[in-house]
Each structure stands twice: as C-alpha cells, then as structure tokens.
Design a protein around this motif. Sequence first.
Motif, mmCIF file in Angstrom:
data_model
loop_
_atom_site.group_PDB
_atom_site.id
_atom_site.type_symbol
_atom_site.label_atom_id
_atom_site.label_comp_id
_atom_site.label_asym_id
_atom_site.label_seq_id
_atom_site.Cartn_x
_atom_site.Cartn_y
_atom_site.Cartn_z
ATOM 1 N N SER A 25 -32.972 40.025 -37.544
ATOM 2 C CA SER A 25 -33.834 40.983 -36.446
ATOM 3 C C SER A 25 -34.849 40.546 -36.063
ATOM 4 O O SER A 25 -35.386 40.885 -34.794
ATOM 5 C CB SER A 25 -34.087 42.282 -37.637
ATOM 6 O OG SER A 25 -35.068 41.993 -38.427
ATOM 7 N N LEU A 26 -35.637 39.344 -36.766
ATOM 8 C CA LEU A 26 -36.806 38.659 -36.001
ATOM 9 C C LEU A 26 -36.376 37.962 -34.720
ATOM 10 O O LEU A 26 -37.237 38.085 -33.801
ATOM 11 C CB LEU A 26 -37.735 37.895 -37.176
ATOM 12 C CG LEU A 26 -38.373 38.556 -38.072
ATOM 13 C CD1 LEU A 26 -38.985 37.575 -39.049
ATOM 14 C CD2 LEU A 26 -39.542 39.309 -37.513
ATOM 15 N N SER A 27 -35.543 37.174 -35.046
ATOM 16 C CA SER A 27 -34.820 36.351 -33.738
ATOM 17 C C SER A 27 -34.439 37.168 -32.645
ATOM 18 O O SER A 27 -34.605 36.945 -31.581
ATOM 19 C CB SER A 27 -33.852 35.320 -34.228
ATOM 20 O OG SER A 27 -34.377 34.317 -35.118
ATOM 21 N N ARG A 28 -33.634 38.266 -33.201
ATOM 22 C CA ARG A 28 -33.279 39.231 -32.030
ATOM 23 C C ARG A 28 -34.420 39.939 -31.312
ATOM 24 O O ARG A 28 -34.336 40.019 -30.074
ATOM 25 C CB ARG A 28 -32.282 40.208 -32.720
ATOM 26 C CG ARG A 28 -31.540 41.259 -31.668
ATOM 27 C CD ARG A 28 -30.645 42.086 -32.330
ATOM 28 N NE ARG A 28 -30.939 42.795 -33.473
ATOM 29 C CZ ARG A 28 -30.586 42.581 -34.782
ATOM 30 N NH1 ARG A 28 -29.955 41.434 -34.977
ATOM 31 N NH2 ARG A 28 -31.422 42.923 -35.796
ATOM 32 N N ASP A 29 -35.494 40.399 -32.080
ATOM 33 C CA ASP A 29 -36.925 40.881 -31.200
ATOM 34 C C ASP A 29 -37.451 39.938 -30.410
ATOM 35 O O ASP A 29 -37.711 40.241 -29.223
ATOM 36 C CB ASP A 29 -37.486 41.704 -32.287
ATOM 37 C CG ASP A 29 -37.061 42.780 -33.199
ATOM 38 O OD1 ASP A 29 -35.985 43.259 -32.569
ATOM 39 O OD2 ASP A 29 -37.746 43.173 -34.196
ATOM 40 N N LEU A 30 -37.191 38.467 -30.988
ATOM 41 C CA LEU A 30 -38.109 37.493 -30.211
ATOM 42 C C LEU A 30 -37.340 37.270 -28.734
ATOM 43 O O LEU A 30 -37.700 37.260 -27.953
ATOM 44 C CB LEU A 30 -38.165 36.275 -31.141
ATOM 45 C CG LEU A 30 -38.874 35.097 -30.367
ATOM 46 C CD1 LEU A 30 -40.540 35.183 -30.158
ATOM 47 C CD2 LEU A 30 -38.576 33.835 -31.234
ATOM 48 N N VAL A 31 -36.203 37.163 -29.161
ATOM 49 C CA VAL A 31 -35.294 36.696 -27.880
ATOM 50 C C VAL A 31 -35.440 37.773 -26.786
ATOM 51 O O VAL A 31 -35.384 37.610 -25.717
ATOM 52 C CB VAL A 31 -33.810 36.399 -28.037
ATOM 53 C CG1 VAL A 31 -32.943 36.319 -27.031
ATOM 54 C CG2 VAL A 31 -33.727 35.100 -29.006
ATOM 55 N N SER A 32 -35.120 39.144 -27.358
ATOM 56 C CA SER A 32 -35.240 40.228 -26.577
ATOM 57 C C SER A 32 -36.609 40.270 -25.672
ATOM 58 O O SER A 32 -36.624 40.575 -24.509
ATOM 59 C CB SER A 32 -35.160 41.612 -27.235
ATOM 60 O OG SER A 32 -35.208 42.594 -26.443
ATOM 61 N N ALA A 33 -37.752 40.050 -26.403
ATOM 62 C CA ALA A 33 -39.051 40.024 -25.615
ATOM 63 C C ALA A 33 -39.190 38.784 -24.671
ATOM 64 O O ALA A 33 -39.872 39.212 -23.763
ATOM 65 C CB ALA A 33 -40.104 39.829 -26.970
ATOM 66 N N ILE A 34 -38.451 37.689 -24.882
ATOM 67 C CA ILE A 34 -38.712 36.537 -24.247
ATOM 68 C C ILE A 34 -37.649 36.966 -22.853
ATOM 69 O O ILE A 34 -38.296 36.805 -21.617
ATOM 70 C CB ILE A 34 -38.229 35.156 -24.770
ATOM 71 C CG1 ILE A 34 -39.108 34.753 -25.924
ATOM 72 C CG2 ILE A 34 -38.149 34.224 -23.759
ATOM 73 C CD1 ILE A 34 -38.435 33.763 -26.593
ATOM 74 N N PHE A 38 -30.539 36.987 -22.569
ATOM 75 C CA PHE A 38 -29.933 35.869 -23.506
ATOM 76 C C PHE A 38 -29.601 36.234 -24.827
ATOM 77 O O PHE A 38 -29.674 35.344 -25.721
ATOM 78 C CB PHE A 38 -31.035 34.468 -23.562
ATOM 79 C CG PHE A 38 -31.176 33.854 -22.285
ATOM 80 C CD1 PHE A 38 -30.225 32.689 -22.050
ATOM 81 C CD2 PHE A 38 -31.950 34.486 -20.990
ATOM 82 C CE1 PHE A 38 -30.351 32.123 -20.789
ATOM 83 C CE2 PHE A 38 -31.905 33.717 -19.808
ATOM 84 C CZ PHE A 38 -31.240 32.651 -19.639
ATOM 85 N N LEU A 39 -29.906 37.584 -25.103
ATOM 86 C CA LEU A 39 -29.303 38.192 -26.452
ATOM 87 C C LEU A 39 -27.502 37.625 -26.562
ATOM 88 O O LEU A 39 -26.778 37.894 -25.709
ATOM 89 C CB LEU A 39 -29.198 39.504 -26.691
ATOM 90 C CG LEU A 39 -30.911 39.930 -26.856
ATOM 91 C CD1 LEU A 39 -30.861 41.427 -26.713
ATOM 92 C CD2 LEU A 39 -31.300 39.408 -28.409
ATOM 93 N N GLY A 40 -27.490 36.840 -27.623
ATOM 94 C CA GLY A 40 -25.999 36.226 -27.893
ATOM 95 C C GLY A 40 -26.042 34.790 -27.295
ATOM 96 O O GLY A 40 -24.915 34.404 -27.625
ATOM 97 N N ALA A 41 -26.941 34.586 -26.446
ATOM 98 C CA ALA A 41 -26.823 33.207 -25.972
ATOM 99 C C ALA A 41 -28.321 32.461 -26.178
ATOM 100 O O ALA A 41 -28.775 31.811 -25.157
ATOM 101 C CB ALA A 41 -26.322 33.207 -24.192
ATOM 102 N N GLU A 42 -28.740 32.596 -27.341
ATOM 103 C CA GLU A 42 -30.065 32.130 -27.651
ATOM 104 C C GLU A 42 -30.420 30.579 -27.314
ATOM 105 O O GLU A 42 -31.516 30.574 -26.864
ATOM 106 C CB GLU A 42 -30.455 32.276 -29.030
ATOM 107 C CG GLU A 42 -30.395 33.704 -29.579
ATOM 108 C CD GLU A 42 -29.006 34.396 -29.715
ATOM 109 O OE1 GLU A 42 -28.014 33.792 -29.802
ATOM 110 O OE2 GLU A 42 -29.067 35.579 -29.811
ATOM 111 N N ASP A 43 -29.293 29.788 -27.664
ATOM 112 C CA ASP A 43 -29.572 28.400 -27.475
ATOM 113 C C ASP A 43 -29.872 28.060 -25.859
ATOM 114 O O ASP A 43 -30.437 26.812 -25.646
ATOM 115 C CB ASP A 43 -28.634 27.678 -28.018
ATOM 116 C CG ASP A 43 -28.627 27.461 -29.501
ATOM 117 O OD1 ASP A 43 -29.696 27.842 -30.093
ATOM 118 O OD2 ASP A 43 -27.559 27.311 -30.029
#
Length: 163
Positions: A25-34, A38-43
């Motif tokens: 959930s932390l990574s999801r929140d971070l990626v969403s804020a950036i 790119f949710l699901g394509a974080e790399d």
Amino acid sequence: MSKGNEIIQYKNRIIKDLLHNEDESLSRDLVSAIDSDFLGAEDDLIYRNVFPYSRIPDTQTEARSYITMTVDMPRVSTKNYFFKDMVITIHVIVHEEKMKMPANYSANRADYIGSIINKMFNGNKNYGNVALEYVSDVEEILLNKFFVRSIRFRCNELNTVRC
C-alpha cells in the motif's frame, strides 16, 4: 555487502523499496502521488521520475514529481575500522503546478510523498547493522519552480576487516 559496492547496492535497494515495498500500500500510494498513470508499471518511473542520483529537473520539461537520492559514506571509524557511517538522502522534488493534491488529502504533494518515504525508511532494518535513523527533513525551493523536501537517514555498515 561486498567491499566497494555498498553505494550501488544501497541505491538499488532504495529504488526497490520505493517502488516495490514490502507494504504494497505504501508503494501504491507513492506511485499514485508521483504519477498515477504508472500504477502497475512502477519500474517505468526509473530514470523518468525516480533517479538513483541527484538530479535537477529541466525547467523546460513537463511539470512532474521526482525522487532523487544520494548515498554517502562520510566516515569510517578510525578506532577499529570495523564500521562505517552510511548516509541516505532522498530528495522529493515537485513542480509548483503539481504541489496541490486532491481535496481528500490534507497535505501538499511534496509533504505527502515525504511522509510516505518516512514510513518506508524510518526504522527500516534492511540497511546496515541497526535500524535506519531519521536524521533530518528539510524543505527548500529550487529554481523558483520546484519545491524540494530532503529527507536524511543514517546507519552503520560493517567495514571489511583488514588482515
């Protein structure tokens, strides 16, 4: 950690912890804020929004949010050479046009991303010999267009024993 590779290994681990944290959930929140695209394509954020080095954004490019980092080894123990200090600094850089978060958030984007990073790294035991120590959290303005939050952590790392 193998001698001489600590800085590279730390940066790779930081990126992994940012984008693929044990607490998803932390990574999801971070990626969403950036950039929620790119949710699901974080790399794909690596070298676009997340950089394993200090980088000053080009003011002519699209307004974005960035995470950059430095890993320093400012001191090796002079008493026994068994330990060395490692300092991790993570910079959250947000263009002024991206600072405002949706109404259901109670923070600006730089502070919100910084708070997620603090949750990920403060007390993290995957670095060094003891848990990461939260050292500082400083806000600055860069090039009159970007707001920066620099978050610093410190730990000790074993040094290779001399024979």
